[in-house]
Design an enzyme around this catalytic site. Structure first.
Site, PDB file in Angstrom:
ATOM      1  N   GLY A  95       0.836  -1.223  -0.053  1.00  0.00           N
ATOM      2  CA  GLY A  95      -0.016   0.043   0.010  1.00  0.00           C
ATOM      3  C   GLY A  95       0.762   1.197  -0.241  1.00  0.00           C
ATOM      4  O   GLY A  95       2.146   1.125   0.155  1.00  0.00           O
ATOM      5  N   ARG A  98       3.724   6.590   1.883  1.00  0.00           N
ATOM      6  CA  ARG A  98       4.085   7.841   1.983  1.00  0.00           C
ATOM      7  C   ARG A  98       3.547   8.588   0.668  1.00  0.00           C
ATOM      8  O   ARG A  98       3.981   9.487   0.187  1.00  0.00           O
ATOM      9  CB  ARG A  98       5.639   7.830   1.911  1.00  0.00           C
ATOM     10  CG  ARG A  98       6.272   6.954   0.567  1.00  0.00           C
ATOM     11  CD  ARG A  98       7.749   7.285   0.680  1.00  0.00           C
ATOM     12  NE  ARG A  98       8.177   6.030  -0.384  1.00  0.00           N
ATOM     13  CZ  ARG A  98       9.164   5.024  -0.054  1.00  0.00           C
ATOM     14  NH1 ARG A  98       9.816   5.376   1.040  1.00  0.00           N
ATOM     15  NH2 ARG A  98       9.789   4.530  -1.127  1.00  0.00           N
ATOM     16  N   ASP A 257       4.109  -4.331  -7.617  1.00  0.00           N
ATOM     17  CA  ASP A 257       3.258  -3.235  -7.035  1.00  0.00           C
ATOM     18  C   ASP A 257       3.980  -1.882  -7.606  1.00  0.00           C
ATOM     19  O   ASP A 257       3.319  -0.793  -7.596  1.00  0.00           O
ATOM     20  CB  ASP A 257       3.654  -2.917  -5.424  1.00  0.00           C
ATOM     21  CG  ASP A 257       5.261  -2.929  -5.208  1.00  0.00           C
ATOM     22  OD1 ASP A 257       5.562  -4.111  -5.428  1.00  0.00           O
ATOM     23  OD2 ASP A 257       5.598  -1.891  -4.697  1.00  0.00           O
TER      24      ASP A 257
END
Length: 506
Positions: A95, A98, A257
């Site tokens: 996920g 930042r 990702d």
């Protein structure tokens, strides 16, 4: 950093359509407001491309929102959830650790473009990190993404760089900054992996339907829309990675990702452009095994597409064996598409006939020449273009690149190897104006040279001097235009300037 406050002033940043997804795909998360925000760079080229109001983005209201100090109305920022294979290892929960999605901009053609803050503080996915970014990392992403945009390679955009007025602690204190990033989408292969592992096939179907409706509506009425979606993402990745390699770009962290479903280059961390050619070249300090080396990028992209295919299997067919057969057929297309884009691109770079049955072995022999002689990637193609454009009469620039002493591993000098190769190339090169024009267009004058990027970062971090950064951004936005005052950006690094490693600095 303080928590942001709600603003009721008008903003072009709309509520993001991601909120139509099930809530497990994101988490509401407020940015940590910058203490003393300062706008260091605003990308007017990108704003004009997106047909946005320059006046608003230059306003104090914009600075408040883009630095995380305020958010508009009920448009609450959020962080996206995803999983990922990182260097081949599985991480079920990653996920945005930042980054905060503020919302979306709408173009005149009604296209929605994500607006995300990067380096804007911790989120529910930070895993103990501070969620901040150094100014150096933000400048690097701005410059590299501008370079890719200038090269006409699909990429996320860097809309603005904002200094936070606070230091970030890494291996020392560095000035902090926020990058304002735009993208067609922030959905990744890892987004589908997250839906599959945490919620199952129905969640994957919901996400796939969303992707089809938002990014590929023309595929929604296909006989098998999920097969069409997989095929489209594979096609986009094959073309994208081939384009990277044609300009000597090494992404550095091709994790699932970081693999966009809309075919955009995303997440510029330890990425870099090669100087001297080496197909096994890596820059990332954490890629000790060379997994993401220049020459491995096509195979890794296919591997990532296989992971996407795994998540879509239940949607491809109710019969598991048939679903696997469909996925394998689509994945089998990757190598053909990648090779087609890469070798046709090399044909343009070398002014060759793309239909020549000997194209592939000749390109491979060219890459072997470049490997053996350690010639500078960008300079070689520029010098060859110059030589070709002068009707093969002025070869001084080309010869100079191969004037080094013989390497112990070679039986001939680099100059002799060049002459042997040139005799073969001259017999194959196309002399038409169209071929020369394609060659010029395929070989940029400038890339984001690592030592130049580092010089711009150093001046900004150590002296608050942003002139090198802004000037380099200007040049990279037009990499096919060579002005006299910009020629130094073509220079290869001296031995003491050479950047050997890059880092995930954010």
């Amino acid at each position: 950093m303080d928590a942001p406050s709600r603003s009721h002033l008008a903003s072009p940043i709309l509520v993001a359509n991601y909120r139509s997804l099930p809530s497990f795909m994101y988490r509401d998360s407020l940015p940590e407001a910058a203490v003393s925000p300062q706008l260091l760079a605003l990308n007017t080229r990108l704003l004009e491309t997106l047909e946005q109001d320059l006046a608003w983005f230059n306003s104090s209201d914009a600075l408040e929102q883009l630095s995380g100090k305020t958010y508009y109305g009920s448009n609450l920022p959020f962080a996206l959830a995803y999983s990922g294979h990182q260097f081949g290892g599985w991480s079920p929960v990653l996920g945005d650790g930042r980054a905060h999605v503020l919302g979306q901009l709408k173009t005149a053609a009604d296209e929605l473009i994500d607006v995300q803050l990067k380096g804007s503080g911790a989120t529910p996915f930070s895993r103990g990190g501070d969620g901040r970014a150094t100014l150096g990392a933000v400048i690097r992403e701005y410059l590299l993404s501008e370079a890719m945009a200038g090269l006409n390679i699909s990429t996320t955009g860097s809309l603005a760089v904002i200094a936070t007025g606070e230091d970030v602690w890494r291996n020392g204190a560095y000035p902090g900054a926020i990058l304002v990033r735009t993208a067609k989408s922030h959905l990744r292969v890892g987004s589908f992996q997250y839906a599959a592992v945490h919620q199952g096939p129905e969640a994957v179907k919901t996400l796939a339907d969303f992707a089809l409706a938002q990014y590929y509506p023309e595929l929604s009425h296909d006989e098998n829309p999920y097969q069409a979606l997989l095929a489209q993402v594979i096609k986009g990745q094959a073309e994208l990675v081939a384009q990277w390699m044609l300009v000597g770009f090494i992404h550095g962290v091709m994790n699932t990702d970081n693999s966009s479903i809309t075919g955009e280059t995303i997440d510029y961390g330890p990425c870099a452009f090669m100087d001297e050619f080496n197909p096994n070249k890596v820059f990332s300090s954490i890629d000790s095994q060379g997994r993401y080396a220049w020459g491995n990028q096509g195979a890794i992209a296919q591997w990532n597409m296989a992971r996407l295919g795994e998540t879509l299997l239940p949607l491809l067919d109710s019969d598991e064996a048939k679903a696997l057969e469909i996925a394998q057929a689509q994945l089998g297309d990757f190598n053909r598409l990648f090779a087609e884009h890469f070798y046709q691109g090399m044909a343009r770079k070398l002014s060759l006939d793309a239909s020549d049955p000997e194209l592939i072995p000749f390109v491979d022999s060219t890459l072997q020449l470049m490997t053996n002689t350690r010639v500078d990637f960008c300079q070689f193609f520029n010098a060859l273009t110059e030589y070709h454009s002068t009707h093969r009469e002025q070869d001084a620039g080309l010869v100079a690149l191969f004037s080094t002493e013989a390497f112990p591993s070679l039986s001939s000098t680099p100059a002799q190897l060049l002459q042997d190769w040139l005799s073969q190339w001259q017999a194959k090169a196309c002399d038409s104006q169209a071929a020369l024009a394609a060659m010029i267009k395929a070989n940029p004058k400038f890339i984001a040279r690592n030592h130049k990027v580092e010089a711009a970062i150093s001046a900004a971090e150590q002296n608050n001097d942003y002139s090198l950064f802004l000037d380099m951004a200007r040049v990279l936005a037009n990499p096919y235009v060579l002005a006299e005052q910009d020629k130094h950006y073509q220079d290869a690094p001296t031995p003491d300037q050479r950047v050997k490693q890059t880092f995930c600095g954010t």
